[in-house]
Write a protein that holds these residues in place. Sequence first.
Motif, short mmCIF file in Angstrom:
data_model
loop_
_atom_site.label_atom_id
_atom_site.label_comp_id
_atom_site.label_asym_id
_atom_site.label_seq_id
_atom_site.Cartn_x
_atom_site.Cartn_y
_atom_site.Cartn_z
N GLU A 166 30.12 -49.30 63.69
CA GLU A 166 31.53 -49.60 63.52
C GLU A 166 32.21 -49.79 64.87
OE1 GLU A 166 32.91 -46.36 61.13
OE2 GLU A 166 32.12 -47.24 59.28
N PHE A 167 31.74 -49.09 65.89
CA PHE A 167 32.31 -49.23 67.23
C PHE A 167 32.05 -50.63 67.80
CE2 PHE A 167 31.64 -44.61 66.85
CZ PHE A 167 32.96 -44.21 66.96
N GLU A 168 30.83 -51.14 67.58
CA GLU A 168 30.50 -52.51 68.01
C GLU A 168 31.38 -53.51 67.29
OE1 GLU A 168 25.92 -53.17 68.85
OE2 GLU A 168 26.23 -52.06 66.96
N ILE A 169 31.56 -53.30 65.99
CA ILE A 169 32.37 -54.21 65.19
C ILE A 169 33.82 -54.19 65.65
CG2 ILE A 169 33.21 -54.73 62.86
CD1 ILE A 169 30.53 -53.41 61.87
N LEU A 170 34.35 -53.00 65.89
CA LEU A 170 35.72 -52.88 66.37
C LEU A 170 35.89 -53.62 67.70
CD1 LEU A 170 38.60 -51.79 66.10
CD2 LEU A 170 37.80 -49.65 67.13
N GLY A 171 34.92 -53.48 68.58
CA GLY A 171 34.97 -54.18 69.86
C GLY A 171 34.97 -55.69 69.69
N CYS A 172 34.10 -56.19 68.82
CA CYS A 172 34.03 -57.64 68.57
C CYS A 172 35.32 -58.16 67.95
CB CYS A 172 32.84 -57.96 67.66
SG CYS A 172 31.25 -57.83 68.46
N GLY B 165 41.88 -66.94 62.14
CA GLY B 165 41.22 -66.00 63.05
C GLY B 165 40.94 -64.67 62.38
N GLU B 166 41.89 -64.20 61.60
CA GLU B 166 41.73 -62.92 60.91
C GLU B 166 40.70 -63.03 59.78
OE1 GLU B 166 44.62 -64.38 61.67
OE2 GLU B 166 45.38 -62.97 63.17
N LYS C 145 43.53 -53.50 62.70
CA LYS C 145 43.59 -54.51 63.76
C LYS C 145 43.72 -55.90 63.15
CE LYS C 145 42.90 -54.30 67.73
NZ LYS C 145 43.91 -54.24 68.81
N ILE C 146 42.96 -56.18 62.12
CA ILE C 146 42.99 -57.49 61.47
C ILE C 146 44.35 -57.72 60.80
CG2 ILE C 146 42.00 -58.86 59.58
CD1 ILE C 146 39.25 -57.53 60.33
N VAL C 147 44.84 -56.75 60.06
CA VAL C 147 46.14 -56.90 59.37
C VAL C 147 47.28 -57.03 60.37
CG1 VAL C 147 47.81 -55.72 57.87
CG2 VAL C 147 45.41 -55.80 57.22
N ASN C 148 47.29 -56.21 61.40
CA ASN C 148 48.37 -56.28 62.39
C ASN C 148 48.36 -57.61 63.15
OD1 ASN C 148 49.79 -53.88 61.90
ND2 ASN C 148 48.24 -52.71 63.00
N SER C 149 47.21 -58.15 63.37
CA SER C 149 47.12 -59.47 64.00
C SER C 149 47.73 -60.53 63.07
CB SER C 149 45.66 -59.80 64.31
OG SER C 149 45.54 -61.11 64.81
N ALA C 150 47.42 -60.43 61.79
CA ALA C 150 47.94 -61.40 60.81
C ALA C 150 49.46 -61.31 60.71
CB ALA C 150 47.30 -61.17 59.45
N LYS C 151 50.00 -60.11 60.82
CA LYS C 151 51.46 -59.93 60.70
C LYS C 151 52.21 -60.66 61.81
CE LYS C 151 51.58 -55.24 59.89
NZ LYS C 151 52.14 -53.96 59.52
N GLN C 152 51.55 -60.96 62.89
CA GLN C 152 52.19 -61.69 63.99
C GLN C 152 52.20 -63.20 63.77
OE1 GLN C 152 50.30 -60.53 67.67
NE2 GLN C 152 50.21 -58.40 67.02
N ASN D 254 41.61 -61.94 72.49
CA ASN D 254 41.19 -62.88 73.54
C ASN D 254 40.45 -64.07 72.94
OD1 ASN D 254 42.01 -61.02 75.70
ND2 ASN D 254 40.26 -59.82 75.02
N PRO D 255 41.09 -64.83 72.07
CA PRO D 255 40.38 -65.95 71.42
C PRO D 255 39.96 -67.01 72.46
CG PRO D 255 42.73 -66.04 70.92
CD PRO D 255 42.49 -64.78 71.67
#
Length: 123
Positions: A106-112, A88-89, A12-19, A119-120
């Motif tokens: 890890e589920f909490e972290i993924l959600g955050c 942001g990433e 999720k973090i890497v794909n966000s950065a690629k944008q 949704n920044p």
Amino acid sequence: MQTKTEYLIWDKIVNSAKQRFDFELYATKLDPDTLDKLILHIIVGFASGECHESISTNLHNELVHIGIDVRDEIIDTIVADKHVVFSGEIYAAYLTFSMLEDGNSEFEILGCVTDLLENPRIY
């Protein structure tokens, strides 16, 4: 070994950065897995408090190690603005480290991380 959820966090973090930059320009020069690893390396480096020069040197060494010949100046140029472009990433990675250390699931972290990147908000 990474769990599936941990993989999803970093993905999720890497794909966000690629944008946030001209990904296609680099995608023609490097295979997608290598490019994803380099993006993650930049983000994790800044999130861990490494300086630009250290990240740049480490990236150069990684590329040389896998047989990709690239000049130091090119790596410096790539890394130069990423502390701003990927802010942001970088924060999401820092938050991930902090929450893992605090024992969050890890589920909490993924959600955050998902909420932060998709949704920044400014408070």
